[in-house]
Enzyme design. Sequence first.
Site, PDB file in Angstrom:
ATOM      1  N   ASP A   1      89.672 -46.660 -28.729  1.00 50.71           N
ATOM      2  CA  ASP A   1      89.571 -45.878 -29.960  1.00 50.71           C
ATOM      3  C   ASP A   1      89.196 -44.424 -29.701  1.00 50.71           C
ATOM      4  OD1 ASP A   1      87.135 -47.019 -29.081  1.00 50.71           O
ATOM      5  OD2 ASP A   1      86.183 -46.626 -31.006  1.00 50.71           O
TER       6      ASP A   1
ATOM      7  N   GLU B   1      84.968 -49.094 -29.839  1.00 49.69           N
ATOM      8  CA  GLU B   1      83.687 -48.922 -29.151  1.00 49.69           C
ATOM      9  C   GLU B   1      82.777 -47.968 -29.910  1.00 49.69           C
ATOM     10  OE1 GLU B   1      80.543 -47.347 -27.042  1.00 49.69           O
ATOM     11  OE2 GLU B   1      82.299 -46.072 -27.343  1.00 49.69           O
TER      12      GLU B   1
END
Length: 394
Positions: free
Chosen positions: A81, A139
């Site tokens: 991400d 994350e």
Amino acid sequence: MLKNRIQELAASVLESTIQNRRHLHAHPELSFQEHKTVAFVAAKLDELGIAYKPMANTGLVALITGDKPSDQVVALRADMDALPIQEANEVVYKSTQAGVMHACGHDAHTASLLGTASILQELKAEFGGTIKLIFQPAEELLPGGANQMIKEGVLENPTPQAVIGQHVMPFIETGKVGFRSGKYMASTDELYVTVKGKGGHAAQPQQNIDPVMITAQILVSLQQIVSRTANPNTPSVLSFGKVIANGATNVIPNEVKLEGTFRTMDEAWRAEAHIRMKKMAEGIAESMGGSCEFEIRIGYPFLVNEEKLTAQAKQYAQEYLGKENVLDLDIWMAAEDFAYYSQVADACFYRLGTRNEAKGITSSVHTPTFDIDENAFAISTGLMAYIALKRLGN
């Protein structure tokens, strides 16, 4: 020789790894929204002939099993991400998504693990054991993609004896890596506090209950939780980065809002600190005639590198890169959801140097000018493959 073979393969995948990273960097997606990113990863795994299955909505897990007999399993993890940051770099691979940027290197982690997968797939006939590839979403956002994937069984069928993660580090020069055994990164909790009083004209303080003064007392007093209650041997950080009073030069507001973070490396102390912070803030507010709402959003646990595994990984890195290129790291009070893996399995989370002052690549993570020296891919893909295969006993 295994090292030489892997280094040759790492050189052969260098250009494709760079191109994969640039594609991912130009097309970042926020946490839990990595639909195009995971589709890109899946397509690359299809090209390599590596089987996989989706997990946690925008993640996937893949398996590479060597042809030689072995029941050993090692998991390798990459996060995917991006962050809600507007990129300021002027590069050909600059983010095409307004307000979204790979400012923490997750594009590099994903591209690197794809390169590692290519190397391992090429070596299938030469090793025994199974490599589990974890391409993880989210994350950067609670509750964290690692937590989601663990709940969905990413560490089962088969169960790895070791979980290894690699993360870029802009404070380490390209060509070097860093390791730390034991406690490495902190737990992280988000604090949201509302202090309520009675607003009014600033020239008539006797008629008001000033939440700004109450807040000031709370902010100063809470620091005693760290300085006078925590064990000095246990790293702890309490910081508030947002204070909103929203009054005026002559207006006392009705309430003040605070946002902060609490970080430490001991779960028992973490729980105790939560109770103490809430009790202290509420007590101060009440004693001054106001009230306090103290919300604690539980974040990631602390990250611990299992000592035997980390010592082995460090040794393998020294074999692969030379001792002079393997550094010892200090604790770091930032947080990482890789910590969830480290709480339930033997884990090792190490740092990949990506700094190059000559190229002006020196910015910290989570900044608009963050970038990496792509020469780091010359070692990142092969090093992870080497550590994994050595750990499997090859």
